[in-house]
Design a protein around this motif. Structure first.
Motif, PDB file in Angstrom:
ATOM      1  N   ALA A  56       0.937  -1.054  -0.203  1.00 33.89           N
ATOM      2  CA  ALA A  56      -0.068  -0.050   0.044  1.00 33.89           C
ATOM      3  C   ALA A  56       1.135   1.261  -0.034  1.00 33.89           C
ATOM      4  O   ALA A  56       2.199   1.190   0.210  1.00 33.89           O
ATOM      5  N   THR A  57       0.072   2.545  -0.191  1.00 31.11           N
ATOM      6  CA  THR A  57       0.835   3.573  -0.002  1.00 31.11           C
ATOM      7  C   THR A  57       0.379   4.391   0.717  1.00 31.11           C
ATOM      8  O   THR A  57      -1.050   4.567   1.052  1.00 31.11           O
ATOM      9  N   PRO A  58       1.101   5.434   1.704  1.00 38.22           N
ATOM     10  CA  PRO A  58       0.471   6.282   2.586  1.00 38.22           C
ATOM     11  C   PRO A  58      -0.065   7.522   1.664  1.00 38.22           C
ATOM     12  O   PRO A  58       0.856   8.333   0.808  1.00 38.22           O
ATOM     13  N   ALA A  59      -1.364   8.095   1.851  1.00 37.37           N
ATOM     14  CA  ALA A  59      -2.112   9.026   1.034  1.00 37.37           C
ATOM     15  C   ALA A  59      -1.253  10.485   1.481  1.00 37.37           C
ATOM     16  O   ALA A  59      -1.504  11.517   0.479  1.00 37.37           O
ATOM     17  N   CYS A  60      -0.921  10.348   2.834  1.00 35.50           N
ATOM     18  CA  CYS A  60      -0.440  11.954   3.368  1.00 35.50           C
ATOM     19  C   CYS A  60       0.645  12.310   2.663  1.00 35.50           C
ATOM     20  O   CYS A  60       0.965  13.419   2.632  1.00 35.50           O
ATOM     21  N   LEU A  61       1.836  11.465   2.361  1.00 35.78           N
ATOM     22  CA  LEU A  61       3.009  11.441   1.964  1.00 35.78           C
ATOM     23  C   LEU A  61       3.071  12.496   0.643  1.00 35.78           C
ATOM     24  O   LEU A  61       2.616  11.997  -0.412  1.00 35.78           O
ATOM     25  N   ASN A  62       3.723  13.717   0.816  1.00 38.15           N
ATOM     26  CA  ASN A  62       3.680  14.704  -0.270  1.00 38.15           C
ATOM     27  C   ASN A  62       2.383  14.998  -0.714  1.00 38.15           C
ATOM     28  O   ASN A  62       2.378  15.993  -1.713  1.00 38.15           O
ATOM     29  N   TYR A  63       1.225  14.810   0.020  1.00 30.93           N
ATOM     30  CA  TYR A  63      -0.134  15.298  -0.510  1.00 30.93           C
ATOM     31  C   TYR A  63      -0.092  17.018  -0.112  1.00 30.93           C
ATOM     32  O   TYR A  63       0.211  17.358   0.997  1.00 30.93           O
ATOM     33  N   GLU A  64      -0.091  17.878  -1.059  1.00 31.14           N
ATOM     34  CA  GLU A  64      -0.026  19.214  -1.096  1.00 31.14           C
ATOM     35  C   GLU A  64       1.184  19.658  -0.251  1.00 31.14           C
ATOM     36  O   GLU A  64       1.045  20.710   0.580  1.00 31.14           O
ATOM     37  N   GLY A  65       2.296  19.015  -0.476  1.00 31.26           N
ATOM     38  CA  GLY A  65       3.502  19.419   0.420  1.00 31.26           C
ATOM     39  C   GLY A  65       3.529  18.851   1.838  1.00 31.26           C
ATOM     40  O   GLY A  65       4.482  19.001   2.431  1.00 31.26           O
ATOM     41  N   PHE A  66       2.477  17.860   2.358  1.00 27.73           N
ATOM     42  CA  PHE A  66       3.022  17.461   3.772  1.00 27.73           C
ATOM     43  C   PHE A  66       3.970  16.422   3.584  1.00 27.73           C
ATOM     44  O   PHE A  66       3.975  15.668   2.924  1.00 27.73           O
ATOM     45  N   PRO A  67       4.867  16.759   4.468  1.00 23.57           N
ATOM     46  CA  PRO A  67       6.437  15.735   4.356  1.00 23.57           C
ATOM     47  C   PRO A  67       6.375  14.418   4.560  1.00 23.57           C
ATOM     48  O   PRO A  67       7.341  13.892   4.614  1.00 23.57           O
ATOM     49  N   LYS A  68       5.377  13.909   5.538  1.00 24.20           N
ATOM     50  CA  LYS A  68       5.447  12.571   6.113  1.00 24.20           C
ATOM     51  C   LYS A  68       4.156  11.844   5.768  1.00 24.20           C
ATOM     52  O   LYS A  68       3.310  12.079   5.117  1.00 24.20           O
ATOM     53  N   SER A  69       4.364  10.452   6.107  1.00 28.71           N
ATOM     54  CA  SER A  69       3.243   9.434   5.810  1.00 28.71           C
ATOM     55  C   SER A  69       2.011   9.529   6.769  1.00 28.71           C
ATOM     56  O   SER A  69       0.988   8.944   6.380  1.00 28.71           O
ATOM     57  N   VAL A  70       2.229  10.167   7.849  1.00 27.88           N
ATOM     58  CA  VAL A  70       1.043  10.125   9.159  1.00 27.88           C
ATOM     59  C   VAL A  70       1.094  11.476   9.814  1.00 27.88           C
ATOM     60  O   VAL A  70       1.977  12.196   9.722  1.00 27.88           O
ATOM     61  N   CYS A  71      -0.090  11.574  10.284  1.00 29.17           N
ATOM     62  CA  CYS A  71      -0.144  12.777  11.291  1.00 29.17           C
ATOM     63  C   CYS A  71      -0.178  12.457  12.647  1.00 29.17           C
ATOM     64  O   CYS A  71      -0.988  11.451  13.149  1.00 29.17           O
ATOM     65  N   THR A  72       0.851  13.192  13.314  1.00 25.57           N
ATOM     66  CA  THR A  72       0.957  12.585  14.847  1.00 25.57           C
ATOM     67  C   THR A  72       0.687  14.166  15.560  1.00 25.57           C
ATOM     68  O   THR A  72       1.520  14.899  15.621  1.00 25.57           O
ATOM     69  N   SER A  73      -0.333  14.166  16.265  1.00 17.68           N
ATOM     70  CA  SER A  73      -1.024  15.377  16.958  1.00 17.68           C
ATOM     71  C   SER A  73      -1.008  15.236  18.484  1.00 17.68           C
ATOM     72  O   SER A  73      -1.876  14.381  19.043  1.00 17.68           O
ATOM     73  N   ILE A  74      -0.153  15.915  18.904  1.00 18.43           N
ATOM     74  CA  ILE A  74      -0.051  15.783  20.566  1.00 18.43           C
ATOM     75  C   ILE A  74      -0.668  16.900  21.509  1.00 18.43           C
ATOM     76  O   ILE A  74      -0.222  18.046  21.038  1.00 18.43           O
ATOM     77  N   ASN A  75      -1.349  16.512  22.450  1.00 13.71           N
ATOM     78  CA  ASN A  75      -2.039  17.599  23.182  1.00 13.71           C
ATOM     79  C   ASN A  75      -2.957  18.533  22.676  1.00 13.71           C
ATOM     80  O   ASN A  75      -3.924  18.426  22.083  1.00 13.71           O
ATOM     81  N   GLU A  76      -2.248  19.684  22.517  1.00  7.95           N
ATOM     82  CA  GLU A  76      -2.861  20.921  21.939  1.00  7.95           C
ATOM     83  C   GLU A  76      -3.109  20.991  20.543  1.00  7.95           C
ATOM     84  O   GLU A  76      -3.741  21.568  20.052  1.00  7.95           O
ATOM     85  N   VAL A  77      -2.201  19.890  19.856  1.00  9.80           N
ATOM     86  CA  VAL A  77      -2.100  20.123  18.649  1.00  9.80           C
ATOM     87  C   VAL A  77      -3.412  19.315  18.186  1.00  9.80           C
ATOM     88  O   VAL A  77      -3.583  18.155  18.486  1.00  9.80           O
ATOM     89  N   VAL A  78      -4.326  19.893  17.278  1.00  6.78           N
ATOM     90  CA  VAL A  78      -5.610  19.366  17.087  1.00  6.78           C
ATOM     91  C   VAL A  78      -5.468  18.260  15.966  1.00  6.78           C
ATOM     92  O   VAL A  78      -6.009  17.096  15.903  1.00  6.78           O
ATOM     93  N   CYS A  79      -4.583  18.772  14.997  1.00  8.18           N
ATOM     94  CA  CYS A  79      -4.696  17.794  13.668  1.00  8.18           C
ATOM     95  C   CYS A  79      -3.389  18.246  12.695  1.00  8.18           C
ATOM     96  O   CYS A  79      -2.800  19.141  13.003  1.00  8.18           O
TER      97      CYS A  79
END
Length: 288
Positions: free
Chosen positions: A90-113
């Motif tokens: 499979a392929t991670p959809a986030c990777l390079n999507y509109e410049g997003f640099p990684k394969s996953v979103c990791t949002s800690i505490n006050e980071v919403v998304c």
């Protein structure tokens, strides 16, 4: 009928009988309600493809669950997700999507998304973190996220994580065939209001399956607009972002990519997400 011919979203297939679905959709369209276009109704073959992508997506998040711990960097989470995805074709959809640099979103505490994995972001005892992953498998997309509590945290954070999941469940339970997207937001709002939590209004759920983002927009709060008609075969996410304080958010000015969304009062936020298909009997989750 002819008066609206060129304005209709719902087109009848040529040379085929009118179905009960056609009748239901045209009834609401004639009343001026927003209805889907026919291409938003996935075929059984497409739904099976999305389901297979969902199984891989679930496997990614299960692998994170087995390994996540205090002292781990969010960059390590990204590496786990990439490796699992590659091992399963499979392929991670986030990777390079509109410049997003990684394969996953990791949002800690006050980071919403849209938190970007970094070697410098190290998980600490008591943190809550959302891990949001979207899989592409054989051209089909599935999208889900989970909250993780690192070790022991405060009762306040535990409650926030629990209630955010309950909000997702309440929204899903409210979604019925030939109901409306707005039913989802009303149910989520009702539950979140019991705890005086804020629901993020600047971001929403979305159609998914053949593309990363499709119609409909799925708002997670009560509005006057009831949104799009929900028809069997539609595939979409529900992903309420629930804040301990205000619903208002901002984009981190120190984020060189312009992605990370943070609560305005910098209080914690929690989010759970699934991809669902609408059936004749209600929603079925495709990302267990």
């Amino acid at each position: 009928m002819m008066v609206f011919q060129n304005k209709r979203r719902w087109q009848l297939p040529k040379g085929k009988p009118v179905t009960e679905m056609d009748k239901q959709v045209m009834y609401w369209e004639n009343k001026g309600r927003l209805v889907p276009t026919r291409d938003l109704i996935k075929t059984p073959e497409q739904i099976e493809g999305i389901r297979r992508a969902g199984l891989v997506n679930t496997g990614v998040l299960d692998e994170v669950a087995r390994n996540i711990r205090a002292g781990m960097s969010t960059l390590e989470i990204d590496e786990i997700c990439m490796r699992y995805c590659e091992e399963h074709g499979a392929t991670p959809a986030c990777l390079n999507y509109e410049g997003f640099p990684k394969s996953v979103c990791t949002s800690i505490n006050e980071v919403v998304c849209h938190g970007i994995p970094k070697a410098s972001d190290v998980l600490q005892e008591g943190d809550i973190v959302n891990v949001d992953f979207t899989t592409i498998l054989d051209g089909y997309y599935a999208d889900a996220s989970r909250m993780f509590i690192i070790g022991q945290t405060t009762p306040e954070k535990e409650q926030l994580v629990r209630v955010a999941k309950e909000c997702l469940e309440a929204g899903a339970a409210a979604a019925k065939p030939y109901g409306f997207v707005g039913d989802i937001g009303r149910a989520i709002q009702k539950h979140a209001d019991r705890y005086h939590y804020g629901i993020v209004k600047d971001l929403c759920g979305h159609g998914v399956g053949l593309k990363f983002h499709e119609e409909p927009e799925v708002l997670h709060y009560k509005t006057r607009d009831s949104g799009m008609l929900l028809v069997p075969g539609m595939v979409f996410t529900i992903e309420p972002m629930i804040n301990m304080g205000t619903w208002k958010v901002f984009v981190d000015g120190d984020d060189e990519y312009g992605w990370e969304v943070i609560t305005e009062d910098e209080k914690p936020s929690a989010q759970w997400e699934h991809t669902f298909v609408m059936t004749e009997h209600g929603l079925e989750v495709l990302t267990y």
